[in-house]
Scaffold this motif. Structure first.
Motif, PDB file in Angstrom:
ATOM      1  N   GLN A 131       0.829  -1.208   0.000  1.00  0.00           N
ATOM      2  CA  GLN A 131       0.000   0.000   0.000  1.00  0.00           C
ATOM      3  C   GLN A 131       0.870   1.268   0.000  1.00  0.00           C
ATOM      4  O   GLN A 131       0.494   2.287   0.573  1.00  0.00           O
ATOM      5  CB  GLN A 131      -0.925  -0.003   1.208  1.00  0.00           C
ATOM      6  CG  GLN A 131      -1.907  -1.149   1.202  1.00  0.00           C
ATOM      7  CD  GLN A 131      -2.839  -1.054   2.388  1.00  0.00           C
ATOM      8  OE1 GLN A 131      -3.361   0.012   2.694  1.00  0.00           O
ATOM      9  NE2 GLN A 131      -3.048  -2.167   3.055  1.00  0.00           N
ATOM     10  N   VAL A 132       2.021   1.195  -0.653  1.00  0.00           N
ATOM     11  CA  VAL A 132       2.958   2.320  -0.650  1.00  0.00           C
ATOM     12  C   VAL A 132       2.336   3.580  -1.245  1.00  0.00           C
ATOM     13  O   VAL A 132       2.676   4.699  -0.838  1.00  0.00           O
ATOM     14  CB  VAL A 132       4.279   1.941  -1.359  1.00  0.00           C
ATOM     15  CG1 VAL A 132       4.079   1.747  -2.852  1.00  0.00           C
ATOM     16  CG2 VAL A 132       5.362   2.964  -1.082  1.00  0.00           C
ATOM     17  N   ALA A 133       1.397   3.465  -2.162  1.00  0.00           N
ATOM     18  CA  ALA A 133       0.743   4.648  -2.736  1.00  0.00           C
ATOM     19  C   ALA A 133      -0.077   5.407  -1.691  1.00  0.00           C
ATOM     20  O   ALA A 133      -0.392   6.576  -1.870  1.00  0.00           O
ATOM     21  CB  ALA A 133      -0.146   4.243  -3.910  1.00  0.00           C
ATOM     22  N   LYS A 134      -0.393   4.745  -0.584  1.00  0.00           N
ATOM     23  CA  LYS A 134      -1.094   5.396   0.530  1.00  0.00           C
ATOM     24  C   LYS A 134      -0.107   5.851   1.608  1.00  0.00           C
ATOM     25  O   LYS A 134      -0.505   6.252   2.701  1.00  0.00           O
ATOM     26  CB  LYS A 134      -2.124   4.449   1.133  1.00  0.00           C
ATOM     27  CG  LYS A 134      -3.252   4.113   0.182  1.00  0.00           C
ATOM     28  CD  LYS A 134      -4.244   3.190   0.827  1.00  0.00           C
ATOM     29  CE  LYS A 134      -5.378   2.852  -0.136  1.00  0.00           C
ATOM     30  NZ  LYS A 134      -6.341   1.932   0.460  1.00  0.00           N
ATOM     31  N   GLY A 135       1.212   5.720   1.340  1.00  0.00           N
ATOM     32  CA  GLY A 135       2.242   6.137   2.287  1.00  0.00           C
ATOM     33  C   GLY A 135       2.579   5.102   3.334  1.00  0.00           C
ATOM     34  O   GLY A 135       3.118   5.443   4.381  1.00  0.00           O
ATOM     35  N   VAL A 136       2.292   3.815   3.070  1.00  0.00           N
ATOM     36  CA  VAL A 136       2.538   2.758   4.052  1.00  0.00           C
ATOM     37  C   VAL A 136       3.883   2.074   3.773  1.00  0.00           C
ATOM     38  O   VAL A 136       4.164   1.686   2.636  1.00  0.00           O
ATOM     39  CB  VAL A 136       1.405   1.707   4.027  1.00  0.00           C
ATOM     40  CG1 VAL A 136       1.669   0.607   5.048  1.00  0.00           C
ATOM     41  CG2 VAL A 136       0.064   2.381   4.295  1.00  0.00           C
ATOM     42  N   TYR A 137       4.694   1.948   4.828  1.00  0.00           N
ATOM     43  CA  TYR A 137       6.005   1.298   4.737  1.00  0.00           C
ATOM     44  C   TYR A 137       6.154   0.298   5.878  1.00  0.00           C
ATOM     45  O   TYR A 137       5.673   0.532   6.983  1.00  0.00           O
ATOM     46  CB  TYR A 137       7.129   2.336   4.828  1.00  0.00           C
ATOM     47  CG  TYR A 137       7.211   3.218   3.604  1.00  0.00           C
ATOM     48  CD1 TYR A 137       8.025   2.877   2.532  1.00  0.00           C
ATOM     49  CD2 TYR A 137       6.452   4.378   3.511  1.00  0.00           C
ATOM     50  CE1 TYR A 137       8.077   3.666   1.399  1.00  0.00           C
ATOM     51  CE2 TYR A 137       6.504   5.178   2.385  1.00  0.00           C
ATOM     52  CZ  TYR A 137       7.320   4.816   1.338  1.00  0.00           C
ATOM     53  OH  TYR A 137       7.371   5.600   0.213  1.00  0.00           O
ATOM     54  N   ASP A 138       6.831  -0.810   5.602  1.00  0.00           N
ATOM     55  CA  ASP A 138       7.181  -1.776   6.631  1.00  0.00           C
ATOM     56  C   ASP A 138       8.518  -1.356   7.229  1.00  0.00           C
ATOM     57  O   ASP A 138       9.385  -0.831   6.528  1.00  0.00           O
ATOM     58  CB  ASP A 138       7.306  -3.185   6.044  1.00  0.00           C
ATOM     59  CG  ASP A 138       5.993  -3.700   5.481  1.00  0.00           C
ATOM     60  OD1 ASP A 138       4.941  -3.389   6.065  1.00  0.00           O
ATOM     61  OD2 ASP A 138       6.022  -4.398   4.457  1.00  0.00           O
TER      62      ASP A 138
END
Length: 141
Positions: free
Chosen positions: A63-70
């Motif tokens: 979901q990187v397009a929503k700014g989510v990073y692991d």
């Protein structure tokens, strides 16, 4: 004479169409999921027997397009995982990692395109038996 007027008019129209106000912006290209976008490591002090390192990686999530990073953290053989979400309006920002002020700590922050400001946002720290991940600031854009 008419040709000169038409040339001047055409020149003004082309200049107006190429102004920065009407320029088409390229869409942001997000990293592919699984891509390491920032990382850092440091030696663990005080343990002369094992020579451990403390390291973290910021990895693009699905979901990187929503700014989510692991966030992956390793302290010697111990692993901890977490997740961070960039603030609304900063989803396309570029994450960075720097060493924190506390021992065995890192700060994850971000930079916005066209801005030189570094925004500290998230802290990862460990003492070997416990790893903590937490937001340290809030932003609105």
């Amino acid at each position: 004479m008419k040709k000169a007027k038409y040339t001047a008019l055409l020149s003004m129209l082309l200049t107006a169409c190429n102004s920065s106000d009407t320029a088409v912006k390229e869409p942001h290209i997000f990293p592919k999921p699984g891509t390491v976008v920032a990382s850092a490591q440091m030696p663990v002090t005080g343990d002369t027997l094992n020579h451990f390192t403390f390291s973290i990686k910021v990895v693009a999530d699905s979901q990187v397009a929503k700014g989510v990073y692991d966030v992956d953290a390793d302290y010697g053989p111990n692993f901890a995982g977490g997740e961070l979400t960039l603030p609304k309006g900063a989803e396309a920002a570029t994450p960075y990692v720097r060493q924190g002020n506390e021992p065995n700590s890192f700060i994850i922050g971000f930079r916005l395109a066209g801005d030189t400001t570094a925004y500290d946002y998230y802290q990862v720290s460990s003492n070997g038996s416990q790893t903590e991940m937490r937001y340290i600031k809030a932003y609105t854009f």
